[in-house]
Write an enzyme that holds these catalytic residues in place. Sequence first.
Site, PDB file in Angstrom:
ATOM      1  N   SER A 245       0.807  -1.213   0.000  1.00  0.00           N
ATOM      2  CA  SER A 245       0.000   0.000   0.000  1.00  0.00           C
ATOM      3  C   SER A 245       0.848   1.274   0.000  1.00  0.00           C
ATOM      4  O   SER A 245       1.734   1.392  -0.830  1.00  0.00           O
ATOM      5  CB  SER A 245      -0.929  -0.079   1.209  1.00  0.00           C
ATOM      6  OG  SER A 245      -2.099   0.565   0.913  1.00  0.00           O
ATOM      7  N   LYS A 249       4.264   2.050  -2.303  1.00  0.00           N
ATOM      8  CA  LYS A 249       4.651   3.193  -3.130  1.00  0.00           C
ATOM      9  C   LYS A 249       6.118   3.526  -2.798  1.00  0.00           C
ATOM     10  O   LYS A 249       6.947   3.768  -3.685  1.00  0.00           O
ATOM     11  CB  LYS A 249       3.772   4.423  -2.822  1.00  0.00           C
ATOM     12  CG  LYS A 249       2.250   4.180  -2.889  1.00  0.00           C
ATOM     13  CD  LYS A 249       1.459   5.451  -2.587  1.00  0.00           C
ATOM     14  CE  LYS A 249       0.062   5.260  -2.013  1.00  0.00           C
ATOM     15  NZ  LYS A 249      -0.965   4.613  -2.746  1.00  0.00           N
ATOM     16  N   TRP A 336     -10.004   0.590  -5.151  1.00  0.00           N
ATOM     17  CA  TRP A 336      -9.389   1.893  -4.833  1.00  0.00           C
ATOM     18  C   TRP A 336      -7.969   1.972  -5.405  1.00  0.00           C
ATOM     19  O   TRP A 336      -7.497   3.029  -5.803  1.00  0.00           O
ATOM     20  CB  TRP A 336      -9.408   2.070  -3.308  1.00  0.00           C
ATOM     21  CG  TRP A 336      -8.965   3.384  -2.755  1.00  0.00           C
ATOM     22  CD1 TRP A 336      -7.934   3.595  -1.877  1.00  0.00           C
ATOM     23  CD2 TRP A 336      -9.549   4.689  -2.996  1.00  0.00           C
ATOM     24  NE1 TRP A 336      -7.845   4.928  -1.560  1.00  0.00           N
ATOM     25  CE2 TRP A 336      -8.815   5.624  -2.225  1.00  0.00           C
ATOM     26  CE3 TRP A 336     -10.601   5.148  -3.783  1.00  0.00           C
ATOM     27  CZ2 TRP A 336      -9.098   6.993  -2.225  1.00  0.00           C
ATOM     28  CZ3 TRP A 336     -10.894   6.511  -3.774  1.00  0.00           C
ATOM     29  CH2 TRP A 336     -10.132   7.409  -3.008  1.00  0.00           C
ATOM     30  N   HIS A 386      -8.048  -5.465  -0.051  1.00  0.00           N
ATOM     31  CA  HIS A 386      -6.773  -4.753   0.122  1.00  0.00           C
ATOM     32  C   HIS A 386      -6.104  -5.242   1.413  1.00  0.00           C
ATOM     33  O   HIS A 386      -6.599  -4.998   2.508  1.00  0.00           O
ATOM     34  CB  HIS A 386      -7.090  -3.259   0.228  1.00  0.00           C
ATOM     35  CG  HIS A 386      -5.890  -2.388   0.360  1.00  0.00           C
ATOM     36  ND1 HIS A 386      -4.996  -2.190  -0.674  1.00  0.00           N
ATOM     37  CD2 HIS A 386      -5.429  -1.644   1.405  1.00  0.00           C
ATOM     38  CE1 HIS A 386      -4.046  -1.358  -0.272  1.00  0.00           C
ATOM     39  NE2 HIS A 386      -4.279  -1.019   0.983  1.00  0.00           N
TER      40      HIS A 386
HETATM   41  C1  GCU Z   1      -5.390   4.878   1.667  1.00  0.00           C
HETATM   42  C2  GCU Z   1      -4.755   5.650   0.523  1.00  0.00           C
HETATM   43  C3  GCU Z   1      -3.968   4.724  -0.404  1.00  0.00           C
HETATM   44  C4  GCU Z   1      -3.003   3.883   0.392  1.00  0.00           C
HETATM   45  C5  GCU Z   1      -3.753   3.158   1.486  1.00  0.00           C
HETATM   46  C6  GCU Z   1      -2.850   2.353   2.437  1.00  0.00           C
HETATM   47  O1  GCU Z   1      -6.424   4.068   1.181  1.00  0.00           O
HETATM   48  O2  GCU Z   1      -5.774   6.331  -0.161  1.00  0.00           O
HETATM   49  O3  GCU Z   1      -3.247   5.492  -1.349  1.00  0.00           O
HETATM   50  O4  GCU Z   1      -2.310   2.994  -0.454  1.00  0.00           O
HETATM   51  O5  GCU Z   1      -4.421   4.101   2.295  1.00  0.00           O
HETATM   52  O6  GCU Z   1      -1.701   2.710   2.641  1.00  0.00           O
HETATM   53  O7  GCU Z   1      -3.380   1.396   3.023  1.00  0.00           O
END
Ligand code: GCU
Length: 408
Positions: A245, A249, A336, A386
Site C-alpha cells: 500500500s 509506493k 481503490w 486490500h
Molecule cells: C489509503 C490511501 C492509499 C493507500 C492506502 C494504504 O487508502 O488512499 O493510497 O495505499 O491508504 O496505505 O493502506
Amino acid sequence: MDLKINFKETKVPEYNLPDPLICLDGTKVTDKNQWFQKRRREIFDLFEHHIYGKMPGKSEKMSFEIRSINKNALKGIATRKEISVIIEKNQSEAKLDILIYLPNFQPKPIANFIFLNFYGNHSIHQDPNIMLSKQWIPKKIGYGIFKHRATEKSRGMNSSKCPVEFIIDRGYALSTIYSGDIDPDFDDGFQNGAHPLFYKKGQTKPAPDEWGSIGAWAWGLSRAMDYFETDKDIDNNRVVVMGHSRLGKAALWAGAADPRFAIVISNESGCGGAALFRRKFGETISHINYQFPHWFCENFKKYNDKEYELPIDQHMIISLIAPRPVYIGSAEKDLWSDPRGEFLSAKHADPVYKMMGTEGLKAVEMPEINQPILSTIGYHIREGEHDILKYDWERYLDFADYHFSNNP
Ligand code: GCU
C-alpha cells in the site's frame, strides 16, 4: 478539485501514455547504453521533480548500533538482531530501528527481504523480546495503542501481514523498520522525522521539488541497505525491497532510486505506486493530495485533476527498475488501488525490459484471479480485499526463488 470516484471501466477516459523509450529530444532508445546514459536519467529526474521530490543521499555521520542479538529466537529456528541506524546532521539525529530475523539453518550470506511496517517492529510478531517502539503510532482500534504510543498489548497486532516463521522456513531473512522512525505518517509541516535534519540554514519545510513522506520512507530503506552492506550474515546482492500500500509506493520509489535492491515488490500500491494515473480509476491525484498532502512533493499538487499534463506515468517508475526483477501484486476487491491500472503499468514497462534482453512480462492480457505470472516482471491479482496475505508472500517468495535460485 474533483473528488468524484470512478469504479467503472467504461468511464475510464481515453489517454495516451508517454513512451519510456523516446527521449525528451525525440530520439528513440534502442540499446542499454542509451537507456542508462540518457533516457533513464531523464525519467528519474521527472519523477523526482514532479512527484516524489529529491531525497538527500547517505549522510556523512551515520553509525550502526547493535541493540540485541539472540541466536535462539522463534524456538531456535532464527537469529533475531536489532540494529539502530543513527543519522546525525544539523545538531539533530534520526534513529531507525531495524529488526532482523535470520534463518539459522541457511548457509550465509542469506538473501533478505526488507519492508517498512505501519505500527512498529513489535507489531509484526508476538515475540516478547522485540523492543517496543517509543514513537508516535497511528491510532487503530484493538491494537493496544494508547495516546499514540504502543503498549504491551500492541505486540503482534499486525502479524497477519507478516508470516515470519513461514518466510524463515523458506530460507530468507526478514528485516523491517517502522515507517514512523523515518517520518511519522501525519501532516505536521515536516517538523518531525528525517526532513529537518537536511534543512539548509533558514529552511523550515522541503522546497517544492524536495521529498515528502514517501521520499523519506524510500530514503530510510536505502539507509537499511547501507547497514546490510556491513552485515556479513546478509547477502547484499540479494536484497528484496517490498512494501504494501502506501509503503508499497515507497518500496517502488526506493527500488527505482537505489540499484542495490536486487528485486522490488509492490503489494497493492495503487495511486502513486504501480497504478496508472491517467486511468483516473479509484484513487486519483486529487484524492491522494487532498487526503495525504504530506506524501509527495509540493510540485505534485499542480497535477490535481490534470493527470494528462504529467510528463510521466507509473509504467515509467517500473521501467526505472529494469533490468532488475519487479513484481506487482493486486487484489480483486481492491478497486481503490485500480488493479487493472497496476497490471497495465507492468505491461507498458515491458518494452524497456525486452529492450534489455530480459523476458519482460510473460503476458499480454491481464491474467485470471489467482493465476500468477512468473517472469522478470511478475504480476498477480488474487481474490479478496486490500491486504497483504500469506498468498501474496508465497508468490513473492516463489519470485525470489525463481530469480535467486534460493532453495533451502
Ligand atoms: C489509503 C490511501 C492509499 C493507500 C492506502 C494504504 O487508502 O488512499 O493510497 O495505499 O491508504 O496505505 O493502506
